[in-house]
Design an enzyme around this catalytic site. Structure first.
Site, mmCIF file in Angstrom:
data_model
loop_
_atom_site.group_PDB
_atom_site.id
_atom_site.type_symbol
_atom_site.label_atom_id
_atom_site.label_comp_id
_atom_site.label_asym_id
_atom_site.label_seq_id
_atom_site.Cartn_x
_atom_site.Cartn_y
_atom_site.Cartn_z
ATOM 1 N N ARG A 16 12.045 8.169 1.828
ATOM 2 C CA ARG A 16 11.953 9.237 0.931
ATOM 3 C C ARG A 16 12.716 9.087 -0.294
ATOM 4 O O ARG A 16 12.147 9.587 -1.616
ATOM 5 C CB ARG A 16 12.366 10.737 1.624
ATOM 6 C CG ARG A 16 14.015 10.804 1.778
ATOM 7 C CD ARG A 16 14.206 11.571 2.978
ATOM 8 N NE ARG A 16 13.692 11.302 4.262
ATOM 9 C CZ ARG A 16 13.907 12.159 5.325
ATOM 10 N NH1 ARG A 16 14.546 13.248 5.362
ATOM 11 N NH2 ARG A 16 13.448 11.582 6.706
ATOM 12 N N LYS A 21 19.030 0.903 13.109
ATOM 13 C CA LYS A 21 18.418 1.227 14.422
ATOM 14 C C LYS A 21 18.691 0.346 15.518
ATOM 15 O O LYS A 21 19.287 -0.584 15.564
ATOM 16 C CB LYS A 21 16.722 0.904 14.040
ATOM 17 C CG LYS A 21 16.338 1.655 12.882
ATOM 18 C CD LYS A 21 14.823 1.239 12.840
ATOM 19 C CE LYS A 21 14.067 2.033 11.482
ATOM 20 N NZ LYS A 21 13.690 3.421 11.597
ATOM 21 N N ASP A 45 6.643 -0.697 8.140
ATOM 22 C CA ASP A 45 7.211 0.389 7.239
ATOM 23 C C ASP A 45 6.584 0.447 5.918
ATOM 24 O O ASP A 45 6.935 1.205 5.038
ATOM 25 C CB ASP A 45 8.611 0.303 7.527
ATOM 26 C CG ASP A 45 9.088 1.912 7.258
ATOM 27 O OD1 ASP A 45 8.302 2.718 7.604
ATOM 28 O OD2 ASP A 45 10.467 2.009 7.131
HETATM 29 ZN ZN ZN Z 1 11.429 3.627 7.142
HETATM 30 MN MN MN Z 2 14.004 4.641 8.168
#
Ligand code: ZN
Ligand code: MN
Length: 499
Positions: free
Chosen positions: A350, A276, A287
């Protein structure tokens, strides 16, 4: 769980002590016991209301210092608006408004839990105390120096004046358990990532044992044995080993199928090799907001002895770039046997959920699964911070979640699923790929999850916009909001508990 707000219950007719907090409607009318407590000061309230243009609107407050004719050093009048349009959630807000008026270190207060027509119900009265506690929450354990105006948490000794003190006391035990659950979730989200990594998170979830929650921790070896290659691939670039924690609360008959809640617990998400940008990367300590909610929810349900069988499952990893990190182009095999081509290592949540959902569906055969995940930036673009995104393969579950959202004020908004979206995650090399491109990014993420629920009734809540960094409200001043605990407690209480 201890905090600085102590609440006791007294009858409405008893003499008020400390700061007096009362309620009026939008005609500035108060209930009979309140009128009595105000006595001659009622005239003062009228004059102060006119001077401050206070009209008794819901959540507005009139603050009178050293009110003449009253023993109280301070009188706070909170507007309820029209009593007929009040929702359960408004009473939480009233408590928050009251707490917002008070400075740290405040001592005693009396809250007259009365509407114009008479005593509030026990649930309404108790919600005021809950709102007070939710508003007063502060995460300042790492501040060694306090500046002016940062004196730490509000301390209050509250007398809640109610119609039925015994009933309110009982209701307060349950409501207090839920507030404790929210506070646990907020604490977990607010903790820095060097302190809260997968093993430490698992240890904290393990504290629920003292409430009678059964805890099973799967370490890397156990997960390898189960074939959880999707989850393990995410964590393989980190020096901190991954964990999955399964929590069980058995509050109903033995053998009755449980309801299940699954949380994404990426303790820190750098994005991995698909790293990122640096700006705001520190927010990625949050997160794990889904996993935090599940732990807080399990606390709430166990502490209030919910009459339901409940499974909570959290996948805990750290997504780091490293010589051993997974690469874009890697193909991993999930516990379900389905293979996944990694396109972007930042679409890791996911992958974690894929294996935990499959595990829960297969091993616990639940009535339904609800997963919570700070899953996509796209959901924040779509819905902002006021609704979580909801995706479901089951209309009844979706409707119940929607209703619980309105009642609790933790709202959800349903978005579509469908085969046209599903094919966007087909891969040329594996059974699927872990991203479906920019368009409909929250939807293709949900389609991915759906491939791992094995037909179980399921809802996915994308809480990337609601779990952290939300605008401050009457009942939340914290970065980590604890979103979802009250919503899902409501869902269980309304539909899945033996009455
Ligand atoms: Zn994440
Ligand atoms: Mn991520």
């Amino acid at each position: 769980m201890s905090d600085a707000i102590k609440v006791g219950f007294v009858p409405l007719a008893s003499a008020a002590r400390g700061i007096l907090i009362v309620f009026c409607d939008d005609a500035l009318k108060v209930g009979p016991a309140t009128a009595k407590a105000l006595g001659g000061a009622a005239e003062l309230v009228k004059r102060a209301a006119a001077a401050a243009s206070f009209k008794g609107k819901t959540g507005a407050a009139l603050d009178i210092l050293a009110p003449e004719g009253l023993k109280a050093e301070r009188l706070i009048v909170i507007g309820t608006g029209k009593a007929s349009s009040l929702k359960g959630n408004d009473f939480l807000k009233f408590g928050g408004v009251a707490a917002g008026k008070l400075k740290a270190g405040t001592a005693a207060m009396t809250i007259m839990a009365e509407l114009t027509a008479g005593a509030m119900t026990s649930e309404q009265a108790v919600a005021i105390a809950s709102g007070l506690r939710l508003r007063a929450y502060k995460f300042d354990r790492y501040k060694t120096k306090k500046k002016d105006g940062e004196e730490g948490a509000l301390r209050a000794d509250v007398s809640l004046a109610v119609g039925d003190a015994a009933a309110a006391k009982r209701a307060f035990v349950s409501a207090g358990a839920v507030v404790d659950g929210v506070i646990i979730a907020r604490d977990l989200v607010n903790e820095p990532p060097n302190v809260l990594f997968p093993e430490e998170f698992a240890r904290r979830a393990g504290l629920l044992r003292k409430l009678g929650v059964k805890i099973e921790v799967l370490d890397v070896k156990a997960m390898q044995k189960l074939g959880m290659g999707a989850l393990l691939g995410v964590g393989q670039g980190s020096a901190r080993p991954s964990r999955t924690v399964i929590m069980r609360w058995d509050g109903a008959k033995k053998g009755e199928a449980p309801v299940a809640f699954v949380g994404k617990g990426v303790c820190f998400d750098t994005g991995g090799i698909s790293i990122k940008p640096a700006g705001s990367m520190e927010d990625m300590k949050g997160d794990m907001g889904g996993a935090a909610c599940v732990v807080g929810l399990m606390h709430a349900l166990a502490a209030r002895k919910a009459k339901a069988n409940v499974v909570g499952a959290i996948g805990l990893v750290e997504n780091m770039p490293d010589g051993n990190a997974q690469r874009p182009g890697d193909i991993v095999t999930s516990m379900s046997g389905q293979t996944i081509e990694i396109i972007n290592t930042d679409a890791e949540g996911r992958l974690v959920l894929a294996d935990v959902l499959w595990y829960v569906a297969k091993k616990t055969k639940p009535k339904f699964m609800v997963d919570l995940a700070t899953l996509t930036g796209a959901i924040v673009v779509a819905l902002g911070t006021d609704h979580a995104g909801m995706f479901s393969n089951n209309d009844e579950l979706a409707e119940r979640l929607h209703a619980a959202g309105i009642e609790s004020g933790e709202k959800v908004w349903r978005l579509p699923l469908g085969p046209e979206y599903d094919k966007l995650i087909d891969s040329q090399f594996a059974d699927m790929k872990n991203t479906g491109g920019r368009h409909g990014g929250s939807i293709t993420a949900a389609q991915f999850l759906q491939r791992f629920v094995d037909g179980t009734p399921w809802a996915h809540l994308d809480i990337a916009g609601t779990a952290m960094g939300v605008p401050k409200t009457d009942i939340n001043q914290s970065w980590g909001s604890g979103y979802g605990v009250r919503l899902l407690d409501r869902l269980v209480a309304d539909h899945y508990e033996r009455k």
